[in-house]
Write an enzyme that holds these catalytic residues in place. Structure first.
Site, PDB file in Angstrom:
ATOM      1  N   CYS A  42      -0.270 -33.793   9.449  1.00 13.72           N
ATOM      2  CA  CYS A  42      -0.484 -35.203   9.796  1.00 13.72           C
ATOM      3  C   CYS A  42       0.322 -35.604  11.032  1.00 13.72           C
ATOM      4  CB  CYS A  42      -0.111 -36.088   8.607  1.00 13.72           C
ATOM      5  SG  CYS A  42      -0.147 -37.828   9.012  1.00 13.72           S
ATOM      6  N   CYS A  47      -3.324 -36.441  12.080  1.00 14.46           N
ATOM      7  CA  CYS A  47      -3.535 -37.890  12.133  1.00 14.46           C
ATOM      8  C   CYS A  47      -2.797 -38.595  13.278  1.00 14.46           C
ATOM      9  CB  CYS A  47      -3.083 -38.551  10.833  1.00 14.46           C
ATOM     10  SG  CYS A  47      -3.487 -37.623   9.367  1.00 14.46           S
ATOM     11  N   LYS A  50      -3.770 -37.435  16.888  1.00 11.61           N
ATOM     12  CA  LYS A  50      -5.196 -37.788  16.999  1.00 11.61           C
ATOM     13  C   LYS A  50      -5.351 -39.284  17.231  1.00 11.61           C
ATOM     14  CE  LYS A  50      -7.230 -39.331  13.709  1.00 11.61           C
ATOM     15  NZ  LYS A  50      -7.780 -38.711  12.533  1.00 11.61           N
ATOM     16  N   TYR A 177     -15.531 -34.661   9.839  1.00  7.42           N
ATOM     17  CA  TYR A 177     -14.541 -35.629  10.305  1.00  7.42           C
ATOM     18  C   TYR A 177     -14.004 -35.239  11.686  1.00  7.42           C
ATOM     19  CZ  TYR A 177     -12.849 -38.014   5.912  1.00  7.42           C
ATOM     20  OH  TYR A 177     -12.674 -38.780   4.802  1.00  7.42           O
ATOM     21  N   GLU A 181     -14.663 -37.132  15.244  1.00  7.65           N
ATOM     22  CA  GLU A 181     -13.541 -37.842  15.876  1.00  7.65           C
ATOM     23  C   GLU A 181     -13.260 -37.287  17.270  1.00  7.65           C
ATOM     24  OE1 GLU A 181     -10.953 -39.584  12.165  1.00  7.65           O
ATOM     25  OE2 GLU A 181     -10.267 -37.730  13.061  1.00  7.65           O
ATOM     26  N   ARG A 198     -24.936 -27.770  12.012  1.00  5.63           N
ATOM     27  CA  ARG A 198     -26.000 -27.011  11.365  1.00  5.63           C
ATOM     28  C   ARG A 198     -26.910 -27.860  10.466  1.00  5.63           C
ATOM     29  NH1 ARG A 198     -22.209 -23.236   7.401  1.00  5.63           N
ATOM     30  NH2 ARG A 198     -21.459 -24.927   6.080  1.00  5.63           N
ATOM     31  N   ARG A 204     -21.794 -34.845   6.327  1.00  2.00           N
ATOM     32  CA  ARG A 204     -22.353 -34.607   4.989  1.00  2.00           C
ATOM     33  C   ARG A 204     -21.429 -35.242   3.937  1.00  2.00           C
ATOM     34  NH1 ARG A 204     -21.650 -30.181   1.553  1.00  2.00           N
ATOM     35  NH2 ARG A 204     -20.628 -28.975   3.187  1.00  2.00           N
ATOM     36  N   ALA A 377     -10.959 -43.693   6.510  1.00  2.00           N
ATOM     37  CA  ALA A 377     -11.527 -44.097   7.805  1.00  2.00           C
ATOM     38  C   ALA A 377     -11.813 -42.862   8.634  1.00  2.00           C
ATOM     39  CB  ALA A 377     -10.535 -44.988   8.551  1.00  2.00           C
ATOM     40  N   HIS A 471     -13.730 -67.210   9.751  1.00  2.00           N
ATOM     41  CA  HIS A 471     -14.706 -67.372  10.813  1.00  2.00           C
ATOM     42  C   HIS A 471     -14.039 -67.656  12.152  1.00  2.00           C
ATOM     43  CE1 HIS A 471     -18.661 -68.191  12.405  1.00  2.00           C
ATOM     44  NE2 HIS A 471     -18.200 -69.308  12.947  1.00  2.00           N
ATOM     45  N   GLU A 476     -16.154 -61.130   8.161  1.00  2.00           N
ATOM     46  CA  GLU A 476     -16.639 -62.197   7.261  1.00  2.00           C
ATOM     47  C   GLU A 476     -17.975 -61.828   6.630  1.00  2.00           C
ATOM     48  OE1 GLU A 476     -18.027 -66.007   9.062  1.00  2.00           O
ATOM     49  OE2 GLU A 476     -17.665 -65.030  10.979  1.00  2.00           O
TER      50      GLU A 476
HETATM   51  P1  NDP Z   1     -15.380 -31.039   7.242  1.00  2.00           P
HETATM   52  O1  NDP Z   1     -15.519 -30.294   5.976  1.00  2.00           O
HETATM   53  O2  NDP Z   1     -15.366 -32.509   7.243  1.00  2.00           O
HETATM   54  O3  NDP Z   1     -16.507 -30.569   8.258  1.00  2.00           O
HETATM   55  C1  NDP Z   1     -16.757 -29.210   8.544  1.00  2.00           C
HETATM   56  C2  NDP Z   1     -18.019 -29.133   9.366  1.00  2.00           C
HETATM   57  O4  NDP Z   1     -18.202 -27.798   9.799  1.00  2.00           O
HETATM   58  C3  NDP Z   1     -19.262 -29.508   8.582  1.00  2.00           C
HETATM   59  O5  NDP Z   1     -20.146 -30.163   9.454  1.00  2.00           O
HETATM   60  C4  NDP Z   1     -19.803 -28.153   8.150  1.00  2.00           C
HETATM   61  O6  NDP Z   1     -21.179 -28.158   7.948  1.00  2.00           O
HETATM   62  C5  NDP Z   1     -19.483 -27.331   9.369  1.00  2.00           C
HETATM   63  N1  NDP Z   1     -19.361 -25.899   9.098  1.00  2.00           N
HETATM   64  C6  NDP Z   1     -18.651 -25.288   8.136  1.00  2.00           C
HETATM   65  N2  NDP Z   1     -18.749 -23.949   8.243  1.00  2.00           N
HETATM   66  C7  NDP Z   1     -19.565 -23.719   9.307  1.00  2.00           C
HETATM   67  C8  NDP Z   1     -20.053 -22.544   9.917  1.00  2.00           C
HETATM   68  N3  NDP Z   1     -19.737 -21.341   9.445  1.00  2.00           N
HETATM   69  N4  NDP Z   1     -20.880 -22.672  10.983  1.00  2.00           N
HETATM   70  C9  NDP Z   1     -21.210 -23.889  11.466  1.00  2.00           C
HETATM   71  N5  NDP Z   1     -20.773 -25.045  10.923  1.00  2.00           N
HETATM   72  C10 NDP Z   1     -19.951 -24.956   9.854  1.00  2.00           C
HETATM   73  O7  NDP Z   1     -14.039 -30.431   7.874  1.00  2.00           O
HETATM   74  P2  NDP Z   1     -13.116 -30.955   9.043  1.00  2.00           P
HETATM   75  O8  NDP Z   1     -12.457 -29.739   9.564  1.00  2.00           O
HETATM   76  O9  NDP Z   1     -13.850 -31.838   9.972  1.00  2.00           O
HETATM   77  O10 NDP Z   1     -12.042 -31.816   8.277  1.00  2.00           O
HETATM   78  C11 NDP Z   1     -11.280 -31.235   7.199  1.00  2.00           C
HETATM   79  C12 NDP Z   1     -10.744 -32.308   6.313  1.00  2.00           C
HETATM   80  O11 NDP Z   1      -9.664 -32.952   6.956  1.00  2.00           O
HETATM   81  C13 NDP Z   1     -11.737 -33.405   5.977  1.00  2.00           C
HETATM   82  O12 NDP Z   1     -12.495 -33.070   4.861  1.00  2.00           O
HETATM   83  C14 NDP Z   1     -10.864 -34.587   5.740  1.00  2.00           C
HETATM   84  O13 NDP Z   1     -10.535 -34.639   4.368  1.00  2.00           O
HETATM   85  C15 NDP Z   1      -9.626 -34.300   6.560  1.00  2.00           C
HETATM   86  N6  NDP Z   1      -9.615 -35.173   7.748  1.00  2.00           N
HETATM   87  C16 NDP Z   1      -9.484 -36.508   7.591  1.00  2.00           C
HETATM   88  C17 NDP Z   1      -9.495 -37.345   8.671  1.00  2.00           C
HETATM   89  C18 NDP Z   1      -9.380 -38.812   8.464  1.00  2.00           C
HETATM   90  O14 NDP Z   1      -8.983 -39.237   7.401  1.00  2.00           O
HETATM   91  N7  NDP Z   1      -9.734 -39.630   9.452  1.00  2.00           N
HETATM   92  C19 NDP Z   1      -9.628 -36.834  10.033  1.00  2.00           C
HETATM   93  C20 NDP Z   1      -9.785 -35.423  10.092  1.00  2.00           C
HETATM   94  C21 NDP Z   1      -9.771 -34.633   8.986  1.00  2.00           C
HETATM   95  P3  NDP Z   1     -21.791 -28.499   6.498  1.00  2.00           P
HETATM   96  O15 NDP Z   1     -21.699 -29.954   6.342  1.00  2.00           O
HETATM   97  O16 NDP Z   1     -23.154 -27.959   6.593  1.00  2.00           O
HETATM   98  O17 NDP Z   1     -20.948 -27.735   5.511  1.00  2.00           O
END
Ligand code: NDP
Length: 488
Positions: A42, A47, A50, A177, A181, A198, A204, A377, A471, A476
């Site tokens: 973080c 976080c 970022k 995420y 971002e 993909r 998702r 968020a 307002h 609101e």
């Molecule tokens: P996510 O799980 O959110 O996203 C991973 C992405 O990579 C998905 O789109 C997934 O597709 C894709 N993917 C996975 N494997 C492959 C592959 N082999 N080839 C191509 N695409 C692939 O992970 P992140 O790394 O973005 O974030 C990790 C975690 O960190 C989050 O779940 C969240 O909890 C936390 N986070 C929170 C934030 C916040 O609070 N603002 C900010 C950043 C991270 P598919 O959907 O098809 O599996």
């Protein structure tokens, strides 16, 4: 038996530091090992840096807006080295704050890698072994690259904070995420951003209307979005003599600074440090060259080579530590919290898991961390704020009313910006409880924090409606959506 410590914590991230401090405040003798920089994902590579980059990337829009409101201003170029230097100073400051908090709580810090030696012993990379009555594993997760040849040429999110120079062009793989971002951040900083994901849609697991509006907004801003696409091959562009040229004009050596320069994390080694343009071939047959490729393809728990299975700790399918409702592993005196357990990978959740652990083990007050109705968020442009069920999930619980409003906020309408916000509430028809709330708007994260309180308390739609509007605000709308747009 006498132990060196009542509690030994492995990992100095948000969860581990909080648990260590709070346990020490009960009078327990506490030690903590961190192999890299104090503060963990973080503070050091997630976080905090970022969000500072989110702020940095928001100024071009703010200046455009200012012009529309009559200001005679112009924005020139972005000085990444200047920002980057300041960012480094801020992270140093925060790391110092974390260290001082631990010292102030009488927690002994070991700047070492730690792994389990036995159920009550931890082996440290300085060659010593310490014993503890209880052990807490809070060593987090790490970004993962898919298993394709030359994947090591790509960056992961950690590397973005270490770039010496901004690339001209960036390909982001993934639609989660981190992908969304960083697509918005880098685009805001002037980088030409392409996204390959993909699935048919980004994010998702989130509400589909929210996903749709964000994807549309990102595309309108100029991010090249390619659904149903990923890469099948990649290599250095210089190894393909006839290949296409970089999309950025002077894409030569743009190297990320090695984390080793500012910490000691052995996992930060990356051959992406070559910083040379990368040729990729995608599933749709296209071949392109980018200055950098970022794998935002998810994170994996840090459970390799930790001695976990050797002492009897059960791991799940993705390598996560399996824990019970109280964060206890399959070994009685060993607990685990945060990303390494693969529950909800969010800083505030890890902190709460750490506090619940201390209540359970050191205050004789068995406490389960609460993973229900966690607001979250996503710091895209526009921002996402969300809590509770998606429409699809809510429909499975019984009949629901869907309340929805989409409009151009006053500030954007005046400035001639074609950016819509979305406010959506899912309400159980019978109990009238709000099951989910989803917001796409600037400052949606701030809004959902407050709406989350009411929803966590079990507020009904009518209780929202009974609250007078503030307002004129965007928020609101959350108390003025009178009629459902559909019912199921
Ligand atoms: P996510 O799980 O959110 O996203 C991973 C992405 O990579 C998905 O789109 C997934 O597709 C894709 N993917 C996975 N494997 C492959 C592959 N082999 N080839 C191509 N695409 C692939 O992970 P992140 O790394 O973005 O974030 C990790 C975690 O960190 C989050 O779940 C969240 O909890 C936390 N986070 C929170 C934030 C916040 O609070 N603002 C900010 C950043 C991270 P598919 O959907 O098809 O599996």
């Amino acid at each position: 038996m006498d132990y060196d410590y009542d509690l030994f914590v492995i990992g100095g991230g948000s969860g581990g530091v909080r648990a260590a401090r709070v346990a020490a405040q009960t009078g327990a003798k506490v030690g903590l090992a961190e192999e890299s920089r104090m503060g963990g994902t973080c503070v050091i590579r997630g976080c905090v840096p970022k969000k500072l980059m989110v702020y940095a990337s928001s100024y071009p829009d703010a200046v455009e807006g200012a012009k529309s409101f009559g200001w005679d201003v112009d924005i020139k170029s972005f000085d990444w080295p200047r920002f980057h230097g300041k960012l480094g100073d801020e992270l140093d400051r925060l790391e110092g704050v974390y260290r001082n908090l631990l010292k102030g709580s009488d927690v002994t810090i070991h700047d070492c890698r730690a792994k389990l030696h036995s159920k009550h012993e931890v082996a440290l990379s300085d060659g010593t072994t310490v014993s503890a009555r209880h052990i807490l594993i809070a060593n987090g997760g790490w970004p993962f690259r898919p298993d394709i040849p030359c994947a090591e040429l790509g960056l992961v999110s950690n590397d973005l904070f270490l770039l010496e120079e901004l690339p001209k062009s960036l390909l982001i793989i993934g639609g989660g995420y981190i992908a969304c971002e960083f697509a918005c951040i880098m685009h805001g900083l002037g980088v030409e951003v392409t996204m390959y994901y993909r699935n048919a849609q980004i994010l998702r697991g989130f509400d589909s209307e929210l996903r749709g509006l964000l994807a549309e907004s990102m595309s309108q801003r100029g991010i090249a979005m390619h659904p149903g696409t990923t890469i099948v091959e990649m290599e250095l562009a210089e190894n393909r003599p006839e290949g296409p040229q970089p999309t950025g004009s002077d894409a030569t050596m743009r190297a990320p600074r090695q984390e080793a320069e500012i910490g000691n994390n052995p996992k930060s080694e990356t051959s992406a440090a070559s910083g040379k343009p990368i040729w990729v071939k995608s599933t749709n047959g296209e071949e392109k060259v980018f200055d950098h490729v970022l794998f935002a393809t998810g994170r994996r728990p840090n459970t390799a080579d930790m001695g976990l299975e050797e002492v009897g700790i059960t791991l799940g399918e993705s390598g996560e530590i399996v824990v019970d409702d109280y964060s206890k592993t399959s070994v009685d005196n060993i607990y685990a919290i945060g990303d390494v357990t693969g529950r909800l990978e969010l800083t505030p959740v890890a902190i709460r898991e750490g506090m619940a652990f201390v209540e359970t083990v050191f205050k004789d007050n068995p406490t389960k961390p609460d993973h229900e109705l966690v607001p979250t968020a996503i710091f895209t442009r526009p921002e996402i704020g969300t809590v509770g069920m998606t429409e699809d999930e809510a429909m499975e619980t019984g009949p629901i009313d869907v309340y929805c409003a989409s409009f151009r906020p006053m500030q954007d309408a005046f400035a001639g910006v074609n950016q819509r916000v979305l406010m959506k509430m899912l309400v159980a028809k019978e109990s009238r409880k709000v099951l989910g709330c989803h917001i796409v708007a600037d400052h949606a994260g701030e809004m959902i924090q407050l709406a989350g309180v009411a929803i966590k308390m079990g507020a009904t739609k009518e209780q929202f409606d009974a609250t007078c509007a503030v307002h004129p605000t965007v928020a609101e709308e959350i108390v003025t959506m009178r009629d459902p747009v559909r019912s199921t």
